[in-house]
Design an enzyme around this catalytic site. Structure first.
Site, PDB file in Angstrom:
ATOM      1  N   SER A   1     -46.383 -42.087 -46.716  1.00  0.00           N
ATOM      2  CA  SER A   1     -46.406 -41.201 -45.552  1.00  0.00           C
ATOM      3  C   SER A   1     -46.180 -39.635 -46.225  1.00  0.00           C
ATOM      4  CB  SER A   1     -45.461 -41.732 -44.266  1.00  0.00           C
ATOM      5  OG  SER A   1     -44.037 -41.464 -44.793  1.00  0.00           O
TER       6      SER A   1
ATOM      7  N   ASP B   1     -38.398 -37.524 -50.201  1.00  0.00           N
ATOM      8  CA  ASP B   1     -39.768 -37.752 -50.432  1.00  0.00           C
ATOM      9  C   ASP B   1     -40.851 -36.907 -50.452  1.00  0.00           C
ATOM     10  OD1 ASP B   1     -38.314 -40.176 -50.007  1.00  0.00           O
ATOM     11  OD2 ASP B   1     -39.570 -40.902 -48.232  1.00  0.00           O
TER      12      ASP B   1
HETATM   13  C1  GLA Z   1     -36.522 -42.809 -47.067  1.00  0.00           C
HETATM   14  C2  GLA Z   1     -36.348 -41.499 -46.483  1.00  0.00           C
HETATM   15  C3  GLA Z   1     -35.642 -40.398 -47.437  1.00  0.00           C
HETATM   16  C4  GLA Z   1     -34.484 -41.287 -48.055  1.00  0.00           C
HETATM   17  C5  GLA Z   1     -34.631 -42.583 -48.345  1.00  0.00           C
HETATM   18  C6  GLA Z   1     -33.259 -43.335 -48.604  1.00  0.00           C
HETATM   19  O1  GLA Z   1     -37.395 -42.965 -47.900  1.00  0.00           O
HETATM   20  O2  GLA Z   1     -37.755 -40.955 -46.083  1.00  0.00           O
HETATM   21  O3  GLA Z   1     -35.665 -39.245 -46.942  1.00  0.00           O
HETATM   22  O4  GLA Z   1     -33.375 -41.131 -47.144  1.00  0.00           O
HETATM   23  O5  GLA Z   1     -35.568 -43.311 -47.369  1.00  0.00           O
HETATM   24  O6  GLA Z   1     -32.764 -42.705 -49.764  1.00  0.00           O
END
Ligand code: GLA
Length: 381
Positions: A124, A168
């Site tokens: 995403s 991310d």
């Molecule tokens: C998901 C979220 C991130 C982060 C991770 C855990 O990927 O999108 O922002 O919090 O989980 O580290």
């Protein structure tokens, strides 16, 4: 992927258009620390999303997803939100760009990706970043890169129901070939760390488990952390985020918060420190310490943060048994992959054992991804 996109674009929209690409990510260490103002240590990978895009001179967005084999058309006003969940990411990016004063003219787009869905590799974020980056270029908005990552994050918050941190989208926008990045999520400062561990490989093992309720469980973890930080703040007013708190400050409020909030916070405070320890270890090329920290993270994510599952715990134990240097559940959790740092000479026997023993227990083989640390959002050609 590129040929498919170009052929479909021609069929639907004719000539023209430019190609953009963005990536999924791994994270070496620093899990669930981003929304707590702590450090993360991600890198973009060689699995991503590619899109061909052209402004169409209307106020409509016309977009085709090759992977969902679906065409969607929507306007750019808040009430035009599409029904298809994949299209909400594209719509959210448009809306969040507009909210920041950027221009978004109507466009035609075709996109496809090879980031495995639900594997915890941030398909995403790759989708948000490729559109955030492309719209910025095509409309000449000049929005700076960190803000492009925030456009993706706000898309998750406001249009997809996940109160995620910035990791991310940051990784997807800022990724650089051969380098991991240590980001301070409170200040936005970051540093590239060239990552070429001699004699080791990074490999992901996908349990193929996907949990339906992952986003609500994720949001609940975040709320626990916020409650713990609030309680600590009463004694220590400088604590903006849980990552600012010392372990003993958490002990001070043990009676004021629930046991559940306490163990969630205990995990986070430990994890913030582990990222720093890993950075020090990397500067000494001390991969044994890096690996040991990864195992500690897994323990915390499994027992304290409770975002692992039987399949991932099984893969983690199996890694330990096969002398894998480091192994842990990666990303938000509730399914997806383990990330493993494994000595080259042990790689084949570990992968063979993981496939066989996992299949014997759970009835299907896990998937294996050899990842290469790669560039993030960019224009192709
Ligand atoms: C998901 C979220 C991130 C982060 C991770 C855990 O990927 O999108 O922002 O919090 O989980 O580290």
């Amino acid at each position: 992927m590129k040929n498919k996109i170009q052929a479909k674009f021609k069929e639907l929209f004719g000539e023209g258009g430019q190609l953009f690409m963005s990536s999924g990510r791994i994270n070496l260490i620093g899990e669930h620390t981003d929304y707590n103002g702590g450090y993360v240590f991600p890198g973009a990978i060689n699995y991503g999303i590619m899109a061909q895009i052209k402004l169409n001179g209307t106020d409509k967005v016309k977009v085709f997803s090759i992977d969902f084999n679906e065409y969607v058309e929507f306007g750019l006003k808040e009430e035009d939100k599409p029904k298809q969940s994949w299209a909400c990411y594209v719509f959210g990016v448009c809306r969040e760009t507009l909210k920041r004063g950027g221009k978004v003219a109507g466009f035609d787009a075709v996109f496809a990706g090879d980031v495995p869905l639900g594997a915890g590799l941030s398909s995403s974020a790759a989708l948000e970043s490729v559109f955030a980056y492309a719209l910025n270029e095509l409309n000449g908005n000049g929005i700076e890169k960190f803000e492009l990552a925030k456009i993706g994050q706000s898309t998750e918050h406001n249009y997809c129901g996940v109160k995620c941190g910035i990791m991310d989208q940051f990784a997807s926008v800022f990724g650089k070939e051969g380098a991991l990045m240590r980001l301070n999520c409170k200040t936005g400062e970051y540093k590239y760390f060239p990552f070429h561990p001699k004699g080791y490989k990074l490999v992901l093992i996908d349990s193929c488990v996907k949990h339906e309720l992952a986003s609500s469980a994720y949001n609940k973890r975040r709320e626990s952390c916020e409650r713990a930080a609030k309680a600590i703040r009463e004694n220590h007013p400088d604590v903006d985020f849980l990552s600012d708190a010392k372990r003993v400050w958490l002990d001070e409020v043990r009676d004021k918060i629930t046991e559940e909030d306490f163990i969630r916070a205990e995990y986070v405070i430990g994890e913030v420190q582990r990222v720093l320890d890993v950075c020090d270890a990397l500067e000494r090329d001390d991969y044994e310490t890096v690996g040991e920290m990864m195992y500690q993270t897994h323990f915390g994510l499994s027992r304290l943060y409770e975002v692992s599952c039987e399949e991932l715990d099984f893969l983690n134990k199996l890694a330990r048994k096969h002398d894998v240097t480091g192994s842990r559940v990666m990303g938000g959790g509730f399914g997806g992959c383990t990330i493993n740092l494994v000595k080259e000479e042990l790689y084949d026997s570990f992968i063979k054992a993981a496939k066989e023993q996992f299949a014997a227990k759970f009835g299907h083989e896990p998937k294996v991804y050899d990842v290469v640390i790669s560039d993030g959002a960019r224009k192709l050609q």
